[in-house]
Motif scaffolding. Structure first.
Motif, PDB file in Angstrom:
ATOM      1  N   ILE A   1      34.899  36.774  42.575  1.00 14.85           N
ATOM      2  CA  ILE A   1      35.381  36.894  41.206  1.00 14.85           C
ATOM      3  C   ILE A   1      36.023  35.561  40.837  1.00 14.85           C
ATOM      4  CG2 ILE A   1      36.834  38.195  39.614  1.00 14.85           C
ATOM      5  CD1 ILE A   1      36.944  40.431  41.731  1.00 14.85           C
ATOM      6  N   TYR A   2      35.501  34.920  39.805  1.00 16.28           N
ATOM      7  CA  TYR A   2      36.067  33.632  39.429  1.00 16.28           C
ATOM      8  C   TYR A   2      36.390  33.613  37.943  1.00 16.28           C
ATOM      9  CZ  TYR A   2      31.785  32.031  37.125  1.00 16.28           C
ATOM     10  OH  TYR A   2      30.730  31.886  36.266  1.00 16.28           O
ATOM     11  N   GLY A   3      37.291  32.733  37.566  1.00 11.11           N
ATOM     12  CA  GLY A   3      37.669  32.587  36.172  1.00 11.11           C
ATOM     13  C   GLY A   3      38.916  31.733  36.056  1.00 11.11           C
ATOM     14  N   GLY A   4      39.372  31.533  34.848  1.00 12.43           N
ATOM     15  CA  GLY A   4      40.540  30.696  34.605  1.00 12.43           C
ATOM     16  C   GLY A   4      41.806  31.320  35.169  1.00 12.43           C
ATOM     17  N   VAL A   5      42.894  30.564  35.093  1.00 11.87           N
ATOM     18  CA  VAL A   5      44.163  31.039  35.649  1.00 11.87           C
ATOM     19  C   VAL A   5      44.696  32.198  34.828  1.00 11.87           C
ATOM     20  CG1 VAL A   5      44.733  28.793  36.611  1.00 11.87           C
ATOM     21  CG2 VAL A   5      45.513  29.352  34.308  1.00 11.87           C
ATOM     22  N   GLY A   6      45.291  33.172  35.518  1.00 10.20           N
ATOM     23  CA  GLY A   6      45.973  34.275  34.844  1.00 10.20           C
ATOM     24  C   GLY A   6      45.075  35.248  34.114  1.00 10.20           C
ATOM     25  N   THR A   7      43.783  35.314  34.478  1.00 16.01           N
ATOM     26  CA  THR A   7      42.856  36.207  33.765  1.00 16.01           C
ATOM     27  C   THR A   7      42.729  37.578  34.415  1.00 16.01           C
ATOM     28  OG1 THR A   7      41.006  35.193  34.974  1.00 16.01           O
ATOM     29  CG2 THR A   7      41.491  34.335  32.774  1.00 16.01           C
ATOM     30  N   GLY A   8      43.421  37.797  35.529  1.00 19.54           N
ATOM     31  CA  GLY A   8      43.429  39.135  36.128  1.00 19.54           C
ATOM     32  C   GLY A   8      42.565  39.296  37.360  1.00 19.54           C
ATOM     33  N   LYS A   9      42.118  38.204  37.954  1.00 16.99           N
ATOM     34  CA  LYS A   9      41.229  38.293  39.119  1.00 16.99           C
ATOM     35  C   LYS A   9      41.919  38.990  40.294  1.00 16.99           C
ATOM     36  CE  LYS A   9      40.839  33.842  39.272  1.00 16.99           C
ATOM     37  NZ  LYS A   9      41.701  33.547  38.113  1.00 16.99           N
ATOM     38  N   THR A  10      43.118  38.523  40.627  1.00 19.16           N
ATOM     39  CA  THR A  10      43.843  39.104  41.759  1.00 19.16           C
ATOM     40  C   THR A  10      44.201  40.559  41.487  1.00 19.16           C
ATOM     41  OG1 THR A  10      44.759  36.949  42.352  1.00 19.16           O
ATOM     42  CG2 THR A  10      45.893  38.881  43.215  1.00 19.16           C
ATOM     43  N   MET A  11      44.613  40.860  40.267  1.00 17.92           N
ATOM     44  CA  MET A  11      44.956  42.234  39.916  1.00 17.92           C
ATOM     45  C   MET A  11      43.757  43.165  40.083  1.00 17.92           C
ATOM     46  SD  MET A  11      46.209  43.840  36.272  1.00 17.92           S
ATOM     47  CE  MET A  11      44.510  43.828  35.672  1.00 17.92           C
ATOM     48  N   LEU A  12      42.588  42.710  39.633  1.00 18.69           N
ATOM     49  CA  LEU A  12      41.374  43.518  39.743  1.00 18.69           C
ATOM     50  C   LEU A  12      41.004  43.746  41.207  1.00 18.69           C
ATOM     51  CD1 LEU A  12      39.139  44.902  38.107  1.00 18.69           C
ATOM     52  CD2 LEU A  12      37.840  42.776  38.245  1.00 18.69           C
ATOM     53  N   MET A  13      41.088  42.685  42.010  1.00 15.85           N
ATOM     54  CA  MET A  13      40.773  42.826  43.434  1.00 15.85           C
ATOM     55  C   MET A  13      41.755  43.772  44.116  1.00 15.85           C
ATOM     56  SD  MET A  13      40.546  39.915  46.417  1.00 15.85           S
ATOM     57  CE  MET A  13      42.332  39.712  46.475  1.00 15.85           C
ATOM     58  N   ASP A  14      43.043  43.637  43.801  1.00 15.08           N
ATOM     59  CA  ASP A  14      44.050  44.505  44.410  1.00 15.08           C
ATOM     60  C   ASP A  14      43.863  45.958  43.986  1.00 15.08           C
ATOM     61  OD1 ASP A  14      45.204  42.428  45.772  1.00 15.08           O
ATOM     62  OD2 ASP A  14      46.844  42.117  44.363  1.00 15.08           O
ATOM     63  N   LEU A  15      43.451  46.176  42.741  1.00 10.99           N
ATOM     64  CA  LEU A  15      43.194  47.528  42.257  1.00 10.99           C
ATOM     65  C   LEU A  15      42.035  48.149  43.039  1.00 10.99           C
ATOM     66  CD1 LEU A  15      44.098  49.552  40.059  1.00 10.99           C
ATOM     67  CD2 LEU A  15      42.333  48.590  38.574  1.00 10.99           C
ATOM     68  N   PHE A  16      40.981  47.385  43.230  1.00 13.81           N
ATOM     69  CA  PHE A  16      39.845  47.846  44.033  1.00 13.81           C
ATOM     70  C   PHE A  16      40.282  48.149  45.465  1.00 13.81           C
ATOM     71  CE2 PHE A  16      36.729  46.265  47.194  1.00 13.81           C
ATOM     72  CZ  PHE A  16      35.796  47.293  47.100  1.00 13.81           C
ATOM     73  N   TYR A  17      41.028  47.220  46.049  1.00 15.65           N
ATOM     74  CA  TYR A  17      41.469  47.371  47.441  1.00 15.65           C
ATOM     75  C   TYR A  17      42.310  48.632  47.620  1.00 15.65           C
ATOM     76  CZ  TYR A  17      43.665  46.188  51.914  1.00 15.65           C
ATOM     77  OH  TYR A  17      44.118  46.220  53.218  1.00 15.65           O
ATOM     78  N   SER A  18      43.202  48.898  46.671  1.00 17.00           N
ATOM     79  CA  SER A  18      44.091  50.051  46.798  1.00 17.00           C
ATOM     80  C   SER A  18      43.346  51.373  46.722  1.00 17.00           C
ATOM     81  CB  SER A  18      45.171  50.000  45.710  1.00 17.00           C
ATOM     82  OG  SER A  18      44.601  50.198  44.422  1.00 17.00           O
ATOM     83  N   HIS A  19      42.157  51.383  46.110  1.00 20.33           N
ATOM     84  CA  HIS A  19      41.400  52.621  45.969  1.00 20.33           C
ATOM     85  C   HIS A  19      40.358  52.812  47.068  1.00 20.33           C
ATOM     86  CE1 HIS A  19      43.276  52.738  42.012  1.00 20.33           C
ATOM     87  NE2 HIS A  19      42.869  53.984  41.916  1.00 20.33           N
ATOM     88  N   VAL A  20      40.214  51.845  47.959  1.00 20.03           N
ATOM     89  CA  VAL A  20      39.302  52.003  49.097  1.00 20.03           C
ATOM     90  C   VAL A  20      40.028  52.790  50.183  1.00 20.03           C
ATOM     91  CG1 VAL A  20      38.046  50.809  50.932  1.00 20.03           C
ATOM     92  CG2 VAL A  20      38.007  49.906  48.598  1.00 20.03           C
ATOM     93  N   GLU A  21      39.509  53.957  50.524  1.00 17.33           N
ATOM     94  CA  GLU A  21      40.223  54.852  51.435  1.00 17.33           C
ATOM     95  C   GLU A  21      39.979  54.531  52.908  1.00 17.33           C
ATOM     96  OE1 GLU A  21      39.286  58.833  50.321  1.00 17.33           O
ATOM     97  OE2 GLU A  21      40.292  58.697  48.364  1.00 17.33           O
ATOM     98  N   ASN A  22      38.959  53.734  53.194  1.00 16.81           N
ATOM     99  CA  ASN A  22      38.692  53.350  54.579  1.00 16.81           C
ATOM    100  C   ASN A  22      39.856  52.524  55.119  1.00 16.81           C
ATOM    101  OD1 ASN A  22      37.662  52.042  56.960  1.00 16.81           O
ATOM    102  ND2 ASN A  22      35.599  52.570  56.272  1.00 16.81           N
ATOM    103  N   GLY A  23      40.398  52.928  56.269  1.00 17.75           N
ATOM    104  CA  GLY A  23      41.548  52.218  56.843  1.00 17.75           C
ATOM    105  C   GLY A  23      41.194  50.886  57.469  1.00 17.75           C
ATOM    106  N   ARG A  24      39.919  50.612  57.682  1.00 21.39           N
ATOM    107  CA  ARG A  24      39.511  49.345  58.299  1.00 21.39           C
ATOM    108  C   ARG A  24      39.316  48.287  57.212  1.00 21.39           C
ATOM    109  NH1 ARG A  24      34.507  49.715  60.432  1.00 21.39           N
ATOM    110  NH2 ARG A  24      34.845  47.806  61.646  1.00 21.39           N
ATOM    111  N   LYS A  25      40.432  47.945  56.557  1.00 21.20           N
ATOM    112  CA  LYS A  25      40.368  46.966  55.471  1.00 21.20           C
ATOM    113  C   LYS A  25      41.532  46.005  55.616  1.00 21.20           C
ATOM    114  CE  LYS A  25      43.034  49.905  52.269  1.00 21.20           C
ATOM    115  NZ  LYS A  25      43.079  50.507  50.919  1.00 21.20           N
ATOM    116  N   LYS A  26      41.363  44.808  55.040  1.00 23.98           N
ATOM    117  CA  LYS A  26      42.407  43.789  55.125  1.00 23.98           C
ATOM    118  C   LYS A  26      42.411  42.987  53.834  1.00 23.98           C
ATOM    119  CE  LYS A  26      44.274  40.376  58.338  1.00 23.98           C
ATOM    120  NZ  LYS A  26      44.101  39.756  59.675  1.00 23.98           N
ATOM    121  N   ARG A  27      43.615  42.832  53.250  1.00 26.01           N
ATOM    122  CA  ARG A  27      43.789  42.022  52.055  1.00 26.01           C
ATOM    123  C   ARG A  27      44.694  40.869  52.453  1.00 26.01           C
ATOM    124  NH1 ARG A  27      46.814  38.902  48.569  1.00 26.01           N
ATOM    125  NH2 ARG A  27      46.554  39.479  46.387  1.00 26.01           N
TER     126      ARG A  27
END
Length: 354
Positions: A1-27
């Motif tokens: 995911i790429y784009g300019g600064v402050g456009t929500g890339k990290t927020m979107l990735m963290d939102l996805f990560y938080s909804h993945v129920e598999n415990g074998r994950k790393k952020r």
């Protein structure tokens, strides 16, 4: 995911990560990931039997490390993916080929499009085998979907309730006294006395002269004028929840090393939710002074490589494009770090722990 600064890339990735129920994950922040990889490689090399005099053999620890990681996780999320180190580029190319082939899913954020990273390596003109891999490793394009998230809006720049004053200008009457008073106020919440602190980092010691519990009061030169790197800043982020940074100068291209350290420091502190109080030579939007051209070391390298000015202008090594891009992210993050919501995160975390 790429784009300019402050456009929500990290927020979107963290939102996805938080909804993945598999415990074998790393952020993980990219710098933290690379430090972990280097430690794993070092540990495997150390476990090898000692070589006898005159006996030569080769051992490739990267593939075993990749297999080790793939057994631990099936999802890996990176924040701020960037490759600016030759050794890291070589390691990553082989590491990720193995990770992708073993089925590990990778999600990464970056300010730069992969195509932009590759095109900025017109550095192939240098004809060094490693140079195209310095900016980008090819498996990313081969195995990943590239998504642009760029609304043209830096959401961190939108008006947010400010915390207590956290950004002071050098030379403003009373600025130092205000910072001293804020440090003393926060120090009253600590259970230790004010004094130096020695941080052990990868077998060496990094000393900070003024600390009190989870608070550090540092100068820019103390943090960025010394040859420190991501491992040092990660250790600070794990040790301190609030860091004062005094006497930040105008950041010009003649201070490239210090600018790069400062951007790394802010990236790591932001990712770890460390609070900062700054005393700087100019307002935040005017702190990075880019006047163009090369510094003396750049000119010497151009002469050594036999490159003309026209050829050099195509290389980000000499245009300072990467520094400018990275510092845009730094400014955006520092703006958010002055908001009340950011400052109060640590207070809420402390209350939860109590």
């Amino acid at each position: 995911i790429y784009g300019g600064v402050g456009t929500g890339k990290t927020m979107l990735m963290d939102l996805f990560y938080s909804h993945v129920e598999n415990g074998r994950k790393k952020r993980v922040h990219f710098n933290s990931f690379m430090l972990d990889v280097h430690k794993r490689i070092h540990r495997r090399k150390q476990s090898l039997p000692k070589r006898k005099l005159g006996k030569m053999f080769t051992y490739d620890p990267i593939s075993p490390v990749a297999m080790e990681i793939s057994k631990e996780i099936c999802l890996l999320c990176f924040d701020e993916f960037q490759v600016t180190d030759v050794a890291d580029a070589v390691i990553l190319q082989q590491l990720f080929e193995t990770l992708f082939k073993t089925g590990v899913v990778v999600v990464a954020t970056s300010n730069r499009a992969p195509e932009g990273m590759k095109s900025s390596s017109t550095c192939t003109a240098l004809r060094f085998d490693f140079w195209p891999r310095l900016i980008m490793f090819l498996p990313l394009c081969e195995f990943c979907h590239i998504v642009c998230l760029d609304s043209g809006m830096d959401y961190r720049s939108l008006d947010q309730p400010a915390a207590v004053k956290l950004y002071y200008l050098t030379g403003t009457p009373g600025a130092e006294a205000c910072i001293d008073a804020l440090f003393q106020e926060l120090a009253l919440t600590q259970k230790t006395a004010t004094g130096p602190r020695v941080l052990p980092v990868l077998g060496r010691d990094v000393t900070l002269e003024k600390t009190c519990g989870s608070i550090a009061d540092c100068t820019f030169d103390e943090l960025c004028g010394r040859p420190l790197g991501a491992s040092d800043y990660l250790e600070m982020a794990q040790t301190f929840d609030t860091v004062f940074i005094r006497h930040i100068p105008l950041l010009m291209l003649t201070l490239k090393d210090q600018v790069r350290r400062f951007t790394t420091l802010v990236d790591i502190f932001y990712d770890s939710k460390v609070r900062v109080v700054l005393l700087a030579a100019a307002p935040l939007d005017q702190l990075f002074l880019h006047s163009g051209g090369e510094d003396e070391r750049d000119r010497q390298l151009l002469d050594d490589l036999g490159l003309s000015g026209e050829a050099a202008n195509r290389l980000t090594l000499f245009t300072a494009e990467e520094e400018i891009f990275a510092f845009q992210r730094t400014v955006s993050r520092l703006k958010e770090m002055q908001s009340e919501s950011y400052w109060m995160q640590e207070e809420r975390r402390r209350l939860v722990n109590i």
